[in-house]
Design a protein around this motif. Structure first.
Motif, PDB file in Angstrom:
ATOM      1  N   GLY A   4       0.810  -1.204   0.000  1.00 35.35           N
ATOM      2  CA  GLY A   4       0.000   0.000   0.000  1.00 35.35           C
ATOM      3  C   GLY A   4       0.841   1.250   0.000  1.00 35.35           C
ATOM      4  N   PRO A   5       0.198   2.391   0.197  1.00 34.11           N
ATOM      5  CA  PRO A   5      -1.237   2.565   0.424  1.00 34.11           C
ATOM      6  C   PRO A   5      -2.093   2.142  -0.789  1.00 34.11           C
ATOM      7  CG  PRO A   5      -0.008   4.546   1.031  1.00 34.11           C
ATOM      8  CD  PRO A   5       0.921   3.663   0.260  1.00 34.11           C
ATOM      9  N   GLY A   6      -3.285   1.723  -0.488  1.00 28.13           N
ATOM     10  CA  GLY A   6      -4.249   1.326  -1.504  1.00 28.13           C
ATOM     11  C   GLY A   6      -5.635   1.283  -0.883  1.00 28.13           C
ATOM     12  N   ARG A   7      -6.609   0.920  -1.717  1.00 19.56           N
ATOM     13  CA  ARG A   7      -7.980   0.817  -1.192  1.00 19.56           C
ATOM     14  C   ARG A   7      -8.559  -0.550  -1.519  1.00 19.56           C
ATOM     15  NH1 ARG A   7     -11.732   4.395   0.614  1.00 19.56           N
ATOM     16  NH2 ARG A   7     -10.811   6.249  -0.326  1.00 19.56           N
ATOM     17  N   HIS A   8      -9.065  -1.224  -0.483  1.00 22.56           N
ATOM     18  CA  HIS A   8      -9.767  -2.484  -0.682  1.00 22.56           C
ATOM     19  C   HIS A   8     -11.168  -2.228  -1.229  1.00 22.56           C
ATOM     20  CE1 HIS A   8      -6.724  -4.724   1.394  1.00 22.56           C
ATOM     21  NE2 HIS A   8      -7.006  -4.285   2.601  1.00 22.56           N
ATOM     22  N   GLY A   9     -11.647  -3.146  -2.083  1.00 25.29           N
ATOM     23  CA  GLY A   9     -13.062  -3.137  -2.413  1.00 25.29           C
ATOM     24  C   GLY A   9     -13.868  -3.596  -1.212  1.00 25.29           C
ATOM     25  N   ILE A  10     -13.486  -4.729  -0.661  1.00 23.68           N
ATOM     26  CA  ILE A  10     -14.157  -5.229   0.537  1.00 23.68           C
ATOM     27  C   ILE A  10     -13.910  -4.278   1.696  1.00 23.68           C
ATOM     28  CG2 ILE A  10     -14.244  -7.095   2.233  1.00 23.68           C
ATOM     29  CD1 ILE A  10     -13.566  -9.036   0.015  1.00 23.68           C
ATOM     30  N   GLN A  18     -22.414  -9.063   1.108  1.00 20.94           N
ATOM     31  CA  GLN A  18     -21.915  -8.746  -0.226  1.00 20.94           C
ATOM     32  C   GLN A  18     -21.026  -9.887  -0.726  1.00 20.94           C
ATOM     33  OE1 GLN A  18     -22.070  -5.781  -2.306  1.00 20.94           O
ATOM     34  NE2 GLN A  18     -20.915  -7.047  -3.748  1.00 20.94           N
ATOM     35  N   ARG A  19     -21.388 -10.476  -1.900  1.00 21.50           N
ATOM     36  CA  ARG A  19     -20.573 -11.533  -2.487  1.00 21.50           C
ATOM     37  C   ARG A  19     -19.549 -10.934  -3.444  1.00 21.50           C
ATOM     38  NH1 ARG A  19     -21.145 -17.289  -4.971  1.00 21.50           N
ATOM     39  NH2 ARG A  19     -19.582 -17.148  -6.627  1.00 21.50           N
ATOM     40  N   TRP A  20     -18.326 -11.498  -3.406  1.00 17.68           N
ATOM     41  CA  TRP A  20     -17.279 -11.138  -4.361  1.00 17.68           C
ATOM     42  C   TRP A  20     -16.751 -12.417  -4.991  1.00 17.68           C
ATOM     43  CZ3 TRP A  20     -15.549  -5.979  -4.952  1.00 17.68           C
ATOM     44  CH2 TRP A  20     -16.060  -5.071  -4.013  1.00 17.68           C
ATOM     45  N   ASP A  21     -16.739 -12.476  -6.327  1.00 15.07           N
ATOM     46  CA  ASP A  21     -16.136 -13.625  -6.997  1.00 15.07           C
ATOM     47  C   ASP A  21     -14.628 -13.606  -6.798  1.00 15.07           C
ATOM     48  OD1 ASP A  21     -18.504 -14.661  -7.922  1.00 15.07           O
ATOM     49  OD2 ASP A  21     -18.378 -13.670  -9.880  1.00 15.07           O
ATOM     50  N   LEU A  22     -14.072 -14.800  -6.750  1.00 14.57           N
ATOM     51  CA  LEU A  22     -12.642 -14.927  -6.494  1.00 14.57           C
ATOM     52  C   LEU A  22     -11.800 -14.190  -7.542  1.00 14.57           C
ATOM     53  CD1 LEU A  22     -11.344 -16.434  -4.162  1.00 14.57           C
ATOM     54  CD2 LEU A  22     -11.027 -18.400  -5.663  1.00 14.57           C
TER      55      LEU A  22
END
Ligand SMILES: [Fe+2]
Length: 334
Positions: A242-248, A281-285
């Protein structure tokens, strides 16, 4: 996959993640890293342990560093329960399930029950700690990343469904999860009691091992400042991702490794999730946005390295990534 049913009247009331207990080989070096570089507050210390907390925390400690000459381990993940009756109910629950649970004495903590959770990780349930002043308005004491409070831990585990089922049964809520595309296989679960995305996360991998623990920071600039301070003190190589931003979870993050290799995340932002009708919230792999919205993948060691739990055997995960999806998976883990 079976998404857990909502348990609104759990057998006992866990309120939040409470603390993490780590061993370190050089207590002074670790104290310097966590207090002088990152900015945690020292609540107490002696020749064998240092107790630290975030600036907004009134509980005595959220991080315990214990000196040990052995390889570094995590001795326990701690949760708070609401009342003494909840702690007794937890003991009865553990006994009914045949879990290995024992009462233990811990400095600066009230009654504490130690058990092994559904992932094989050592957990402490604690009902109280001495209350200390919150320092969130002592701006003169802010430095490094100015960490405010312990927010969550992430554990690499061999059977995500089993870990999820265990925590769901004691009232944890699933907020987000990852599953292999087109299947119902659970690869990661984000579980919470305190009303934001997670108190504890389980991700598929060699385990059980502590992947990281995370503190909130007040502002984006504090993430950057922590990196600058680490670099200024000759510890720039301790920044891992990072720094970065997670979707989750929508977290803006940076990860550090401490002098013994334990991983700590500093982050800000999160959202509130309390209402029973909230849908996980579902996230595909293969959806890399879940780990990094900005498109900068983590290094391989971020996926492979983690802290063992004391006395627990590390095993291979039940689910295996196939060659086609492995690279995508590695590039997208949160
Ligand atoms: Fe995290």
């Amino acid at each position: 996959m079976t998404l857990p049913k909502l348990v609104l009247d759990p057998p006992f009331n866990v309120t939040r993640i409470s603390h993490v207990v780590l061993t370190v080989r050089n207590l002074e070096a670790s104290r310097r890293f966590y207090a002088d570089v990152l900015g945690l507050v020292v609540s107490a210390s002696d020749g064998s342990a240092v107790y630290l907390r975030g600036l907004e925390e009134a509980g005595h400690h959220s991080l315990v560093l214990e000196r040990s000459a052995d390889d570094p381990v995590c001795r326990a993940i701690g949760f708070r329960v609401l009342t003494e009756q909840d702690l007794d109910a937890a003991a009865s629950f553990a006994e009914a399930l045949g879990l290995d649970a024992t009462w233990c004495e811990r400095p600066h903590q009230g009654r504490t029950l130690r058990l092994v959770d559904g992932s094989g990780s050592p957990v402490e349930l604690c009902v109280s700690m001495p209350a200390l002043p919150r320092l969130m308005q002592s701006f003169d004491q802010f430095h490094g990343g100015s960490p405010q409070r312990l927010d969550h831990v992430q554990v690499a585990a061999t059977d995500i469904q089993a870990a999820c089922d265990f925590y769901a049964a004691i009232g944890f809520r699933l907020t987000e999860y990852t599953a292999r595309d087109g299947t119902d296989e659970l690869w990661g679960v984000w579980l919470q009691r305190k009303g934001n995305p997670h108190d504890i996360v389980f991700s598929n991998g060699r385990g059980p091992r502590l992947h990281h623990f995370a503190y909130t920071v007040p502002e984006v600039r504090d993430l950057i400042h922590a990196c600058d301070v680490a670099a200024s003190m000759g510890l720039g190589s301790h920044m891992e991702r990072g720094p970065g931003r997670h979707g989750i979870g929508n977290a803006l993050f940076v990860y550090f490794r401490d002098p013994d290799g334990h991983r700590i995340e500093l982050f800000n932002t999160h959202y509130q999730t309390i209402d029973p009708e909230d849908v996980p919230q579902r996230w595909d792999l293969t959806d890399t946005r879940r780990s990094q919205l900005w498109g900068m993948p983590a290094t391989r060691r971020w996926f492979s390295e983690a802290t063992p739990f004391e006395g627990r055997i590390v095993s291979e995960p039940r689910l295996k990534a196939d060659p086609i999806t492995l690279e995508t998976f590695l590039a997208s883990q949160v």
